[in-house]
Structures are given as structure tokens and as C-alpha cells.
Design an enzyme around this catalytic site. Structure first.
Site, short mmCIF file in Angstrom:
data_model
loop_
_atom_site.label_atom_id
_atom_site.label_comp_id
_atom_site.label_asym_id
_atom_site.label_seq_id
_atom_site.Cartn_x
_atom_site.Cartn_y
_atom_site.Cartn_z
N HIS A 44 0.83 -1.20 0.00
CA HIS A 44 0.00 0.00 0.00
C HIS A 44 0.87 1.26 0.00
CE1 HIS A 44 -3.83 2.18 1.22
NE2 HIS A 44 -4.26 1.30 0.34
N ASP B 176 -9.29 11.95 -3.67
CA ASP B 176 -8.15 11.72 -2.79
C ASP B 176 -7.46 13.06 -2.56
OD1 ASP B 176 -5.72 10.38 -1.56
OD2 ASP B 176 -6.82 8.63 -2.26
N LEU C 253 -23.91 -11.38 12.16
CA LEU C 253 -22.54 -11.09 12.56
C LEU C 253 -22.45 -10.73 14.03
CD1 LEU C 253 -21.25 -9.00 9.52
CD2 LEU C 253 -20.64 -11.35 10.10
#
Length: 462
Positions: free
Chosen positions: A147, A178, A449
């Protein structure tokens, strides 16, 4: 490997053995003229600048990103690289992407060979002058990916958390927002290019993706373990420069693993030392526990905190209700649930304006900001998502800007103002959509979950 063994390995990597060390002297830094640091105004200017710089390159191009996608945006970049190489045969070009991500298709799409098939096609048609390398920083994508971010073109660094595809490059009417900065500084560029040259170029785990056949990940596992050990002690080469008038201290930082992680330590040090204000950007609201604790201490001390996150509809994985639901579409709702709990716990700070939670939304576009502003003299440019996965599993980097003279203060203020153009402040946690109003399939999965507490494990992985 059994699911239980995989879960134990994952837990060992996610949970730190010890807290970060105490106060430290400022990190070594490059002394960069403030005029050499320039933010770019959105993804369209980022794309234009990238393509222009590639076309003008004379000595080297080093692109590092999570992926270079097999779509119009990715092919436009690859075409530009081949054209630049043809115009300047001595030009050195290398692209580094994540090994795992390059060899699979998109999540939720049909199984495929991934972007590696495009790289092989280009190499077969146009030659191997453009080297695209796959970097496996872990044995499995689940346990972490490459990354790192940053494009070095000659003596300039184009830094963003963006990868390279249609939506990041604002193709076809949609964009993923971004942050984008251009830094014109030869020593910084050499440090960042030198890092990948030293640690990736000739490493046995790093493979040319334009060639066939490729080894399996299993075959590479011994080499991957060696690469991982070396990366845990790796650093950028940075001098201890003294600032002159008109200069800013810029430190490239590496982050990998749960211990000795310079980038994570810098984030916590910035939060610990904040005096008046912090602005934090994250695309996925799932803050690591040490960051949440540091923010809590800042609020108790009276600091003002602004956190900007994308609305769930601006998340990469959001699926509109009118489209068929896939399980990956659960993620934006998990992030919103995290945000709701955080806002509810700090509702008093929200009500008095000490904690400002900003939700970004602009049409069908998506949000991918990350980084920090601290007080009026420090900024962190990074691809680090400030989530548990980035904190402990992925290989990350960032540029720390220390500006004691306030030379970039107006620039940072203008960037912050522009980013709020499509954001609204959350006045009350109840302004977020109630889980009772989520689509039926989302409600069912969330209940399942929660019953087995898998939501907590998923949060550690995201």
C-alpha cells in the site's frame, strides 16, 4: 491452513506487543523550499499532471501503487509509459503494484487473471521496456498488501493515496476523491526511488508480471518471509538537514507491522503533541484503538478535532438499493455503525462544537481521503487509511511536513476549505440513518454477525 490457525496468525499480527515509546526528537528530514510543495486541485488535475510529467520524463519513472487497473484509465497510463520510453530509449521505467491484487479480478466480478493479463499483453505487443513488478508483502492478500504510494518522475514526487484506474483518474464522469501533492525536490525523489530500487528491484519475492509463466504464491513463500523480515527494519534514507528561511522539513516514513512502525508512531506522536486542533481524514471509519484513545485524550484536554469521512453512499463498496445486493455491500453499513457509536459516545463534544464530524458526499462519486493536519504547522500526506488493517498488516508510507514558520498554512487552509465544499457537519448521531431503516438483507447480515461477534473480527480486517 485451517480457519482457526489463520485467525490466530491474524490476531498475532494485529495486536501490538507493547505501546509506542515516549517522546522523541524530531525525525530527520529533507529541507524543501515551501514553493516546491504544491497541492493539486482534484483528480482531473492529478491525471493531467501525471500524464504531462510522464511525457516530459528524461531519466526515470518509478510508479508505486496498489494497482494499475485493466480499464481505460490504467491503459491510458500504460500507453503513456510506452510512448515516453519510445521517445527516450534511455528512460528507466518501473511500476510496482501489489502481487495479489494484480492476479485476481475485481471483488464481486467473474473470476479472471486480473491486471497481470493486461501487462503480459502489452509486453507481447510492445516489448518489455516497461517493467511492471508484483510485490507480495504477505503470503495472502487477507494478511496485507503493498500500500505504498508515490510516483517519482525525474526529480519530482507526485504523491497521492490514489491508485490508477478510471475512477481515481476521473474518467467517464465519475471520480474517487483523494489528496494530491506535487513536490519538486531531487533528494526526496532519490530517497523514494532508491527505497524501491534497494528493497524490491532484485528481490526474489518480487516478480515481473509481464512475463509468463509466473510462479505460484506458494512457491514464493520462503522469499516472501525474507522480504517481510527485511521490510520490518527498512527505512527511507533521510539526512538531518537544517531548515533555512523559506524551507519546510519533509520526512518520508515507512509503516509495516505492529512493532517498530515509524509511520504509526508518527501518527500517535502528532496526536499526543497537538496543542489546539487536529483535522483527520479517513475513507473508512474504523479507527485503530490507539488512535481512538489518543483522540479521547485530546478531547479531554480541550483540543478541537475535525474528522472527515465519506457518507456511506460515497464508499467504494456501496450498492444502491435498486441494484442486486452482494455481501461486499455490507461494508459501508459497518463503517456507518462505527461512526454512529463514536458520535454517540462523544455527543457532548459534538454538541458544543469541539468535535466536528464531516460527511462527504457529491453525487455518485466516492471518497478516499486520508491524512492529518495538526495545529497550523504540521501535515501528514499518506495512503494510510488509519484503520486496523493499515495499522498492522499493509506496507504503508507517508510524507510528514513540519512547517514551524507557517509557510504552508494558507495552502493547508485552502485545501481544507475546498474539501468541505461537498461535506456537511453531523450535528447529532441520530442524524445518521437508523439501522432499522437499512435494507432487509443488510439488517439480516448485521444481526448474524453481531450474534457470533464476527463484526469485531471483520472490523480488525477492514
Amino acid at each position: 491452513m485451517s480457519p482457526l490457525a489463520a485467525s490466530r496468525r491474524l490476531a498475532r499480527r494485529l495486536l501490538p506487543r507493547r505501546p509506542p515509546s515516549g517522546a522523541r526528537a524530531p525525525a530527520p528530514a529533507f529541507a524543501v523550499p515551501a514553493a516546491a510543495i504544491r497541492p493539486l486541485d482534484g483528480p482531473a488535475q492529478f491525471r493531467r499532471t501525471l500524464l504531462e510529467r510522464i511525457a516530459q520524463a528524461r531519466r526515470r519513472i518509478v510508479l508505486v501503487a496498489l494497482y494499475l487497473q485493466d480499464d481505460d484509465g490504467g491503459r491510458e497510463v500504460l500507453d503513456a509509459l510506452y510512448a515516453a520510453k519510445a521517445a527516450q530509449p534511455a528512460l528507466q521505467v518501473a511500476v510496482y503494484v501489489d502481487w495479489h491484487r494484480a492476479r485476481r479480478g475485481l471483488i464481486g466480478k467473474a473470476r479472471s487473471e486480473g491486471n497481470a493479463a493486461m501487462y503480459r499483453d502489452y509486453a507481447a505487443r510492445l516489448g518489455e521496456g516497461i517493467a511492471v513488478y508484483g510485490v507480495p508483502v504477505q503470503n495472502r492478500e487477507l494478511f496485507g498488501v503493498l500500500h505504498l504510494k508515490g510516483f517519482v518522475i525525474d526529480d519530482a514526487v507526485l504523491y497521492s493515496g490514489a491508485s490508477l484506474n478510471d475512477v481515481y483518474l476521473a474518467r467517464h464522469g465519475r471520480y474517487r476523491l483523494d489528496r494530491y501533492h506535487l513536490v519538486e525536490h531531487a533528494p526526496l525523489a532519490e530517497s523514494m526511488a532508491g527505497f524501491v530500487r534497494e528493497h524490491f528491484r532484485n528481490d526474489a519475492a518480487v516478480q515481473r508480471l509481464g512475463r509468463a509463466p509466473l510462479p505460484s504464491t506458494r512457491e514464493l513463500q520462503p522469499a516472501i518471509r525474507q522480504l517481510r523480515r527485511r521490510l520490518q527494519g527498512a527505512r527511507y534514507r533521510v539526512p538531518a538537514a537544517e531548515l533555512a528561511a523559506g524551507e519546510v522539513a519533509v520526512t518520508p516514513l515507512l509503516g509495516f507491522g505492529r512493532n517498530g512502525n515509524a509511520l504509526n508512531d508518527a501518527v500517535l506522536a502528532l496526536l499526543r503533541d497537538a496543542r489546539e486542533r487536529v483535522v483527520l481524514f479517513t475513507p473508512y471509519f474504523n479507527l485503530p484503538r490507539p488512535v481512538r484513545a489518543a483522540l479521547g485524550r485530546l478531547l479531554r484536554r480541550g483540543c478541537t478535532i475535525d474528522i472527515m469521512v465519506g457518507d456511506k453512499t460515497a464508499n467504494d463498496f456501496y450498492i444502491p438499493p435498486e441494484q442486486p445486493f452482494r455481501r461486499i455491500g455490507l461494508l459501508p453499513y459497518l463503517y456507518e455503525a462505527n461512526l454512529r457509536r463514536f458520535a454517540r459516545a462523544h455527543q457532548a463534544h459534538v454538541a458544543r462544537g469541539q468535535l466536528n464530524l464531516w460527511l462527504w458526499r457529491h453525487g455518485e462519486n466516492s471518497y478516499h481521503l486520508k491524512g492529518l493536519f495538526v495545529d497550523h504547522d504540521v501535515a501528514l500526506l499518506t495512503g494510510h487509511n488509519l484503520n486496523p488493517r493499515a495499522w498492522a498488516l499493509d506496507l504503508e508510507n507517508g510524507l510528514l511536513l513540519r512547517d514551524p514558520a507557517g509557510l504552508l498554512a494558507a495552502q493547508h487552509a485552502a485545501e481544507w476549505q475546498a474539501l468541505r465544499r461537498h461535506a456537511v457537519r453531523l450535528d447529532d448521531y441520530r442524524a445518521l440513518e437508523s439501522p432499522r431503516r437499512y435494507p432487509a438483507e443488510v439488517r439480516r447480515l448485521l444481526r448474524r454477525l453481531s450474534r457470533v461477534r464476527l463484526d469485531r473480527l471483520i472490523n480488525r480486517l477492514l
